[in-house]
Scaffold this motif. Structure first.
Motif, PDB file in Angstrom:
ATOM      1  N   ARG A   6      89.933  45.274  59.229  1.00  0.00           N
ATOM      2  CA  ARG A   6      88.760  44.636  59.832  1.00  0.00           C
ATOM      3  C   ARG A   6      87.936  45.576  60.716  1.00  0.00           C
ATOM      4  N   ASN A  52      79.116  47.875  54.194  1.00  0.00           N
ATOM      5  CA  ASN A  52      80.553  48.127  54.209  1.00  0.00           C
ATOM      6  C   ASN A  52      81.131  47.659  52.880  1.00  0.00           C
ATOM      7  N   CYS A  95      81.319  39.031  56.477  1.00  0.00           N
ATOM      8  CA  CYS A  95      82.394  38.223  57.034  1.00  0.00           C
ATOM      9  C   CYS A  95      82.090  37.891  58.499  1.00  0.00           C
ATOM     10  N   SER A 142      81.959  40.918  60.943  1.00  0.00           N
ATOM     11  CA  SER A 142      80.783  41.799  60.874  1.00  0.00           C
ATOM     12  C   SER A 142      79.568  41.114  61.489  1.00  0.00           C
ATOM     13  N   ASP A 160      80.141  43.542  53.375  1.00  0.00           N
ATOM     14  CA  ASP A 160      79.226  43.239  54.486  1.00  0.00           C
ATOM     15  C   ASP A 160      77.955  44.086  54.367  1.00  0.00           C
ATOM     16  N   CYS A 206      84.329  45.378  52.215  1.00  0.00           N
ATOM     17  CA  CYS A 206      84.368  43.940  52.476  1.00  0.00           C
ATOM     18  C   CYS A 206      83.140  43.250  51.879  1.00  0.00           C
TER      19      CYS A 206
HETATM   20 ZN    ZN Z   1      83.797  42.300  56.686  1.00  0.00          ZN
END
Ligand code: ZN
Length: 162
Positions: A136, A40, A69, A72, A45, A43
């Motif tokens: 998110r 992702n 994060c 995730s 992730d 972010c």
């Molecule tokens: Zn994230």
């Protein structure tokens, strides 16, 4: 702000924090039959999902590794817990229901909801609390998108084949 009570929201947050800090099934599985990578970029992730599917078509083991994060990681952790013992079709029902929850169209699909066990449905509802924080949602969906790849034989790398 929302129709959820504060108590419920707190419970959801605790569940996510707990899984984010102490992820379950957080390890590589070199003998897994399938693995898929998810990323992702919004972010940062990243995760690798490992699945082992038994001869009867049930998922016997699921684990993951990666970094990202708390949301995730919590999502992947909860997902791997839910996957064990499920067939690919049941796993897809989980994913479809979760996606619907995140998009706010949830609960409409009674057939899918009826096919889920109550525990799984409430865990997914907890996780889908992220829909109140649109940035998110991609974090929470990452593990599930990766699962979709892992279940697709055309996409997933079959470890040990050839
Ligand atoms: Zn994230």
């Amino acid at each position: 702000m929302s129709d959820e009570g504060d108590d419920l929201r707190e419970l959801y947050q605790e569940l996510i924090l707990d899984h984010g800090r102490h992820p379950r099934n957080f390890h590589a599985s070199p003998d897994a039959q399938r693995e898929a990578v998810g990323h992702n970029p919004l972010c940062g992730d990243k995760l690798v999902l490992y699945l082992t599917v038994g001869e009867d078509g049930h998922i016997v083991d699921a684990s993951f590794q990666g970094e990202g994060c708390a949301i995730s990681v919590a999502s992947a952790s909860m997902m791997t817990e839910m996957l064990k013992g499920k067939t690919a079709a049941q796993a897809k029902a989980l994913w479809t229901y979760f996606e619907g929850l995140c998009k706010g169209s949830a609960g409409d699909d009674d057939a899918i909801l009826a096919s889920l066990d109550e525990d799984d449905a409430s865990r997914l509802q907890a996780l889908a609390g992220v829909r109140h924080y649109p940035v998110r949602v991609k974090c929470a969906m990452l593990a599930w998108r990766t699962l979709e790849s892992a279940l697709d034989p055309a996409v997933a790398k079959k470890v040990g084949a050839e």
